[in-house]
Scaffold this motif. Sequence first.
Motif, PDB file in Angstrom:
ATOM      1  N   ILE A 103      -8.950   9.012  -1.999  1.00 16.46           N
ATOM      2  CA  ILE A 103      -9.032   9.533  -0.637  1.00 16.46           C
ATOM      3  C   ILE A 103     -10.486   9.922  -0.395  1.00 16.46           C
TER       4      ILE A 103
ATOM      5  N   VAL B 293       0.862  -1.184   0.000  1.00 13.52           N
ATOM      6  CA  VAL B 293       0.000   0.000   0.000  1.00 13.52           C
ATOM      7  C   VAL B 293       0.898   1.233   0.000  1.00 13.52           C
TER       8      VAL B 293
ATOM      9  N   LEU C 208      -2.608  -3.047  -5.952  1.00 13.02           N
ATOM     10  CA  LEU C 208      -3.694  -2.088  -5.747  1.00 13.02           C
ATOM     11  C   LEU C 208      -3.711  -1.047  -6.854  1.00 13.02           C
ATOM     12  N   ARG C 209      -4.910  -0.656  -7.250  1.00 12.35           N
ATOM     13  CA  ARG C 209      -5.092   0.368  -8.278  1.00 12.35           C
ATOM     14  C   ARG C 209      -6.211   1.314  -7.838  1.00 12.35           C
ATOM     15  N   ASP C 210      -6.358   2.412  -8.553  1.00 12.51           N
ATOM     16  CA  ASP C 210      -7.478   3.347  -8.369  1.00 12.51           C
ATOM     17  C   ASP C 210      -7.557   3.844  -6.925  1.00 12.51           C
ATOM     18  N   GLU C 211      -6.482   4.438  -6.432  1.00 16.65           N
ATOM     19  CA  GLU C 211      -6.450   4.976  -5.066  1.00 16.65           C
ATOM     20  C   GLU C 211      -7.362   6.190  -4.955  1.00 16.65           C
TER      21      GLU C 211
ATOM     22  N   TYR D  46     -10.687  -0.811   1.979  1.00 14.99           N
ATOM     23  CA  TYR D  46     -10.832   0.463   2.688  1.00 14.99           C
ATOM     24  C   TYR D  46      -9.777   0.500   3.795  1.00 14.99           C
TER      25      TYR D  46
ATOM     26  N   ARG E 121      -8.744   5.826   2.881  1.00 13.77           N
ATOM     27  CA  ARG E 121      -8.496   5.644   1.451  1.00 13.77           C
ATOM     28  C   ARG E 121      -9.141   4.338   0.994  1.00 13.77           C
ATOM     29  N   SER E 122      -9.454   4.242  -0.289  1.00 18.77           N
ATOM     30  CA  SER E 122      -9.938   2.973  -0.826  1.00 18.77           C
ATOM     31  C   SER E 122      -9.184   2.657  -2.111  1.00 18.77           C
ATOM     32  N   PHE E 123      -9.113   1.352  -2.412  1.00 20.70           N
ATOM     33  CA  PHE E 123      -8.352   0.865  -3.564  1.00 20.70           C
ATOM     34  C   PHE E 123      -9.098  -0.283  -4.226  1.00 20.70           C
TER      35      PHE E 123
ATOM     36  N   ARG F  62       1.483   7.518   2.484  1.00 19.34           N
ATOM     37  CA  ARG F  62       1.269   8.950   2.265  1.00 19.34           C
ATOM     38  C   ARG F  62       1.400   9.653   3.612  1.00 19.34           C
TER      39      ARG F  62
ATOM     40  N   ARG G 215     -13.708  -3.403  -2.813  1.00 18.86           N
ATOM     41  CA  ARG G 215     -12.589  -2.484  -2.649  1.00 18.86           C
ATOM     42  C   ARG G 215     -12.000  -2.603  -1.243  1.00 18.86           C
TER      43      ARG G 215
END
Length: 313
Positions: free
Chosen positions: A246, A195, A241-244, A215, A232-234, A198, A213
């Motif tokens: 917030i 992951v 993991l893709r499509d992060e 979470y 955050r979700s992915f 950040r 997804r």
Amino acid sequence: MRRHPALIAALAWLAAGCADAQPAPPALVQEAAITWRAGDRAVASLSGLALDPDGNRFVAVNDKGFFVTGQLERTEGRLTGVSLLASGPLLDPRGASVRRYDVDAEGVTLGPDGRLHISFEANHRVWAYADLAGPADPLPIPAAFRALQNNSGLEALFTGPDGAIHAIPERSGELDRPFPVYRFDGTRWDVAFTVPRRPPHLVTGADLGPDGRLYLLERHWNGLLSFSSRIRSFRINPDGLRDELILLESPLGTYDNLEGISVWRDPQGRIRVTVISDDNNSILQRTEIVEFRLDAPQPPRPILRGDTTPPTQ
């Protein structure tokens, strides 16, 4: 064929606006926040949370080695209260109450075999329970767990789309190093994916939503009992993991020390996210349960530049 310069210019102007159009990202909207005062020593320092699929009954675990089960009370679907159903000490594999370095339970998830799995830090490990009041069944402990930082171990636990148990540590070891996600295949642990980290937030909880997804609940502490929370979700792909996204990032002091998260779908089909705080057994903090609704993305609309009147020839 006769050309219409004015029409061509108007269409070009509109296309330029639509090229910049983006769907509004989904966001979490708070629907309720309550403080839980149960008068039970187990209802303190709660760090892990797992709700049943309809968002009513739950299991939580705490830093002191206790479990609690409870019922969320609702009025027309809205969270209005909570009642304690049962509580007790978590037991070790011999059937004795956990003690000393074994007490710090952080995450909880329901495995595909119907057993609850609980992650612990300090003595970094995952134990499975067929009965919360019964003895633990320990999962293997890989060398990677022994290398985790003290008080920064397996904070987050979730069951993946393949039914495997996944665990994420609170820290990755470096600010620019991704968090490893450990996966137990029934025999051994390995790193399934990572992951992105950040800063300044650190991992406190995770759950796989009914939408498939991941979470991730994260927290930043400013050192003065003031916390910022982020969710955050992915999308989980075979290669990681893709499509992060917030979905939430709260200003310092908005919520208490949110550490447990559970994601479910209400009878109307909407994604709900329920989180619980760890009050560190402090009179300066509180056990808080906060519930959010995930607002779906809105369809894109043209972004109009300058004058809203199309140009004329």
